[in-house]
Design a protein around this motif. Structure first.
Motif, PDB file in Angstrom:
ATOM      1  N   PRO A  50      31.256  30.438  32.733  1.00 16.29           N
ATOM      2  CA  PRO A  50      30.521  31.562  32.141  1.00 16.29           C
ATOM      3  C   PRO A  50      31.360  32.469  31.246  1.00 16.29           C
ATOM      4  CG  PRO A  50      29.764  31.230  34.378  1.00 16.29           C
ATOM      5  CD  PRO A  50      30.919  30.273  34.172  1.00 16.29           C
ATOM      6  N   ARG A  51      32.596  32.780  31.640  1.00 19.33           N
ATOM      7  CA  ARG A  51      33.394  33.656  30.780  1.00 19.33           C
ATOM      8  C   ARG A  51      33.703  32.987  29.439  1.00 19.33           C
ATOM      9  NH1 ARG A  51      33.926  37.976  28.209  1.00 19.33           N
ATOM     10  NH2 ARG A  51      36.005  38.335  27.391  1.00 19.33           N
ATOM     11  N   THR A  52      33.943  31.684  29.450  1.00 23.54           N
ATOM     12  CA  THR A  52      34.199  30.961  28.204  1.00 23.54           C
ATOM     13  C   THR A  52      32.941  30.899  27.352  1.00 23.54           C
ATOM     14  OG1 THR A  52      35.871  29.666  29.364  1.00 23.54           O
ATOM     15  CG2 THR A  52      35.154  28.844  27.233  1.00 23.54           C
ATOM     16  N   PRO A 335      50.008  35.581  34.740  1.00 21.40           N
ATOM     17  CA  PRO A 335      49.489  35.695  36.109  1.00 21.40           C
ATOM     18  C   PRO A 335      48.159  34.961  36.297  1.00 21.40           C
ATOM     19  CG  PRO A 335      50.275  37.828  35.333  1.00 21.40           C
ATOM     20  CD  PRO A 335      50.255  36.924  34.137  1.00 21.40           C
ATOM     21  N   VAL A 336      47.330  34.945  35.267  1.00 22.45           N
ATOM     22  CA  VAL A 336      46.061  34.211  35.355  1.00 22.45           C
ATOM     23  C   VAL A 336      46.333  32.722  35.540  1.00 22.45           C
ATOM     24  CG1 VAL A 336      43.998  33.520  34.080  1.00 22.45           C
ATOM     25  CG2 VAL A 336      44.751  35.896  34.024  1.00 22.45           C
ATOM     26  N   ALA A 337      47.253  32.167  34.747  1.00 28.41           N
ATOM     27  CA  ALA A 337      47.570  30.746  34.853  1.00 28.41           C
ATOM     28  C   ALA A 337      48.159  30.412  36.221  1.00 28.41           C
ATOM     29  CB  ALA A 337      48.542  30.348  33.747  1.00 28.41           C
ATOM     30  N   ALA A 338      49.012  31.281  36.740  1.00 33.09           N
ATOM     31  CA  ALA A 338      49.609  31.040  38.051  1.00 33.09           C
ATOM     32  C   ALA A 338      48.533  30.969  39.122  1.00 33.09           C
ATOM     33  CB  ALA A 338      50.619  32.137  38.373  1.00 33.09           C
ATOM     34  N   ARG A 339      47.550  31.847  39.034  1.00 31.49           N
ATOM     35  CA  ARG A 339      46.455  31.835  40.008  1.00 31.49           C
ATOM     36  C   ARG A 339      45.606  30.583  39.852  1.00 31.49           C
ATOM     37  NH1 ARG A 339      44.527  31.919  44.716  1.00 31.49           N
ATOM     38  NH2 ARG A 339      42.256  32.202  44.797  1.00 31.49           N
ATOM     39  N   VAL A 340      45.359  30.172  38.619  1.00 35.41           N
ATOM     40  CA  VAL A 340      44.558  28.975  38.365  1.00 35.41           C
ATOM     41  C   VAL A 340      45.265  27.735  38.896  1.00 35.41           C
ATOM     42  CG1 VAL A 340      43.755  27.450  36.525  1.00 35.41           C
ATOM     43  CG2 VAL A 340      43.240  29.882  36.434  1.00 35.41           C
ATOM     44  N   GLU A 365      35.882  30.508  40.249  1.00 40.63           N
ATOM     45  CA  GLU A 365      35.988  29.539  39.171  1.00 40.63           C
ATOM     46  C   GLU A 365      35.213  29.959  37.923  1.00 40.63           C
ATOM     47  OE1 GLU A 365      35.385  28.850  42.311  1.00 40.63           O
ATOM     48  OE2 GLU A 365      36.284  26.947  42.955  1.00 40.63           O
ATOM     49  N   ARG A 366      34.265  30.858  38.053  1.00 35.81           N
ATOM     50  CA  ARG A 366      33.463  31.264  36.894  1.00 35.81           C
ATOM     51  C   ARG A 366      34.245  32.164  35.941  1.00 35.81           C
ATOM     52  NH1 ARG A 366      28.970  34.447  39.041  1.00 35.81           N
ATOM     53  NH2 ARG A 366      27.700  33.880  37.245  1.00 35.81           N
ATOM     54  N   GLN A 367      35.360  32.712  36.404  1.00 35.39           N
ATOM     55  CA  GLN A 367      36.318  33.478  35.602  1.00 35.39           C
ATOM     56  C   GLN A 367      35.756  34.797  35.059  1.00 35.39           C
ATOM     57  OE1 GLN A 367      38.438  30.988  32.779  1.00 35.39           O
ATOM     58  NE2 GLN A 367      39.396  29.856  34.431  1.00 35.39           N
ATOM     59  N   LEU A 368      34.696  35.294  35.639  1.00 34.00           N
ATOM     60  CA  LEU A 368      34.133  36.571  35.196  1.00 34.00           C
ATOM     61  C   LEU A 368      34.883  37.765  35.779  1.00 34.00           C
ATOM     62  CD1 LEU A 368      30.331  35.705  35.535  1.00 34.00           C
ATOM     63  CD2 LEU A 368      31.591  36.041  33.395  1.00 34.00           C
ATOM     64  N   LYS A 369      35.612  37.549  36.869  1.00 35.37           N
ATOM     65  CA  LYS A 369      36.300  38.656  37.529  1.00 35.37           C
ATOM     66  C   LYS A 369      37.790  38.713  37.211  1.00 35.37           C
ATOM     67  CE  LYS A 369      32.975  38.982  41.317  1.00 35.37           C
ATOM     68  NZ  LYS A 369      32.749  38.948  42.784  1.00 35.37           N
ATOM     69  N   LEU A 370      38.252  37.819  36.336  1.00 34.71           N
ATOM     70  CA  LEU A 370      39.634  37.927  35.895  1.00 34.71           C
ATOM     71  C   LEU A 370      39.829  39.265  35.191  1.00 34.71           C
ATOM     72  CD1 LEU A 370      40.253  34.356  34.423  1.00 34.71           C
ATOM     73  CD2 LEU A 370      40.883  35.219  36.683  1.00 34.71           C
TER      74      LEU A 370
END
Length: 497
Positions: A50-52, A335-340, A365-370
């Motif tokens: 969704p974020r993409t 930090p985002v990549a490390a979490r992914v 996984e929807r990445q809306l809360k990053l």
């Protein structure tokens, strides 16, 4: 002869194409080169989160993506003679703050094609068959040697961005360590195939038949994507006859037949993260900076959002903004990549240990809360707001002081900054620099946006500065132009004239 440009992008996958589209709409000169002779032929990364989708909406290709994609089907988990229906992802309804709530299923070759079409509309193109062979950082620019159909050429650029995958030539030339490991004992065949004898209304999963995990996912059109995890002692064989035999053995179904194999590859768990995202004037994005398992459909999406984060910052610095703005790229995205990496590795491990658990997806996984709450660009001068500086700016309905009604995403769309001035708050837009991205001011009476004030948690006069990538840079709940003046010092170049 030396060619000159502002940004040299190496690699024309989803990450490089996204960056090229963003720079093109900003009027930033760039060159986009790729060593391959044409676009990637396989389905490989097939989930658009969704974020993409919101990123693609802003870049102007969402309709094309939707036309070439579908919603994810239910799983059909084959347990001997029984097929268990299973919902991998929770269903999410369209809401005012999240207009694109569902992950879309689309093969990577179609995602790339949609991005290329948009790039062409914006006046850009990909230089295929063009390989980076050397890179020298001169301090004020990089000098690259590329070899293509017309022979060897020199390109001088202010910046170079490596979006050229796990074997990145830019990363090697920039001497940036790629830390992690590859598990050579764990192999999976990934292929695009035509299948006879299998319904297309399910993503078919065989968790452990024959000691193998196997999945066949129906792609838009006629193809299935095959994912077949081999036994530790098996030698990978991508011959179509061998693939057909393995599928037959893993399914145990006499009527299931692989009719044609269009593309195939061997996947090995390769989990790596660069020590840094920048070396001088060289930057890394996408798989050049981080590689991980395909579980959870995170890789392509993370790469696209790397590019979306970097594009506007490059444009601002080229227009004269402080160089420190570019340092925030690593601070926000690493930090985002490390979490992914942790999330996808955990899901992949479950394929062997607990396949039903691996077949369940959560909200992360929807990445809306990053968020970028810890970013050096983030300033929060508010008390009780629901959203925080650094968060994704959600959509909401509003009515401005001129009586115009609309949705915030329509105001965010484009390469500009947006300042939401809610309630009785003083605005002096002349303080915003005139170079770089524009500032669009939306003045909203406090009583004219009940849904906005509810979604954002605004209780009084408030200024919310939204960056070009849709994240909140600054929230101030006072009557002064704090958000505008303070953020202009770090986000925008000084005025000219």
């Amino acid at each position: 002869m030396t060619d000159t440009t502002d940004v040299l992008i190496v690699g024309a996958g989803p990450t490089g194409l996204t960056l090229a589209c963003d720079l093109a709409r900003r009027g930033v000169p760039f060159r986009l080169v790729d060593a391959a002779d044409g676009g990637f032929p396989g389905s490989r990364a097939k989930g658009i989160q969704p974020r993409t989708l919101e990123v693609f909406d802003d870049l102007g290709l969402l309709d094309d993506i939707v036309d070439h994609s579908r919603s994810y089907p239910l799983l059909g988990i084959h347990l001997g003679p029984v097929t268990l229906p299973w919902r991998m992802m929770g269903r999410h309804k369209v809401t005012e703050d999240v207009p694109h709530p569902e992950t879309r299923l689309i093969p990577q070759y179609d995602t790339d094609a949609c991005l290329r079409r948009r790039l062409e509309e914006l006046g850009g193109r990909v230089e295929y068959g063009t390989r980076l062979t050397s890179l020298i950082d001169k301090g004020d620019a990089v000098v690259a040697t590329v070899t293509g159909p017309d022979g060897e050429r020199t390109v001088r650029a202010r910046f170079v961005v490596g979006a050229d995958g796990g074997a990145s030539a830019v990363r090697v030339q920039a001497d940036i360590p790629f830390v992690g490991q590859t598990d050579e004992s764990d192999k999976m065949i990934v292929a695009d195939v035509l299948v006879d004898g299998l319904a297309r209304n399910r993503w078919h999963i065989w968790p452990r038949n024959g000691g193998r995990f196997m999945g066949l996912c129906p792609l838009p059109g006629e193809k299935f994507q095959l994912m077949l995890r081999l036994k530790p002692d098996e030698t990978p064989d991508r011959d179509p006859a061998a693939i057909s035999r393995l599928v037959h053995e893993a399914s145990g179904r006499a009527g299931l037949r692989i009719r044609e194999v269009f593309w195939s590859s061997i996947f090995r768990p390769n989990v790596r993260l660069v020590e840094r995202y920048r070396a001088g004037n060289a930057f890394l994005a996408g798989d050049a900076a981080h590689v991980h398992t395909p579980a959870g459909a995170q890789g392509l999406n993370t790469g696209v959002q790397d590019a979306y984060n970097l594009g506007w910052k490059l444009a601002q610095v080229l227009a004269g903004a402080p160089q420190a703005l570019l340092d925030s790229y690593e601070a926000e995205r690493r930090p985002v990549a490390a979490r992914v990496l942790g999330l996808s590795s955990d899901l992949y491990q479950k394929l062997g240990d607990r396949p039903l658990a691996a077949a369940t997806r959560g909200d992360e996984e929807r990445q809306l809360k990053l968020n970028y709450r810890d970013s050096p660009l983030t300033h929060h001068d508010a008390t009780d707001t629901t959203v925080h500086a650094g968060d994704r700016a959600p959509n909401a309905r509003y009515r401005d002081t001129n009586g115009h009604t609309g949705a915030l995403f329509d105001r965010f769309r484009g390469p500009h900054f947006t300042l939401l001035a809610i309630g009785d708050t003083a605005i002096d837009a002349s303080r915003w620099p005139t170079t770089g991205a524009e500032l669009h001011v939306v003045k909203i009476p406090a009583d004219a946006a009940p849904s906005l004030t509810k979604i954002y948690g605004v209780t009084g006069p408030t200024q919310i500065l939204v960056r070009p990538d849709g994240y909140i840079a600054h929230i101030a709940t006072d009557n002064r132009a704090t958000a505008l003046t303070r953020s202009a010092q770090t986000l925008a170049p000084p005025s000219i004239g």
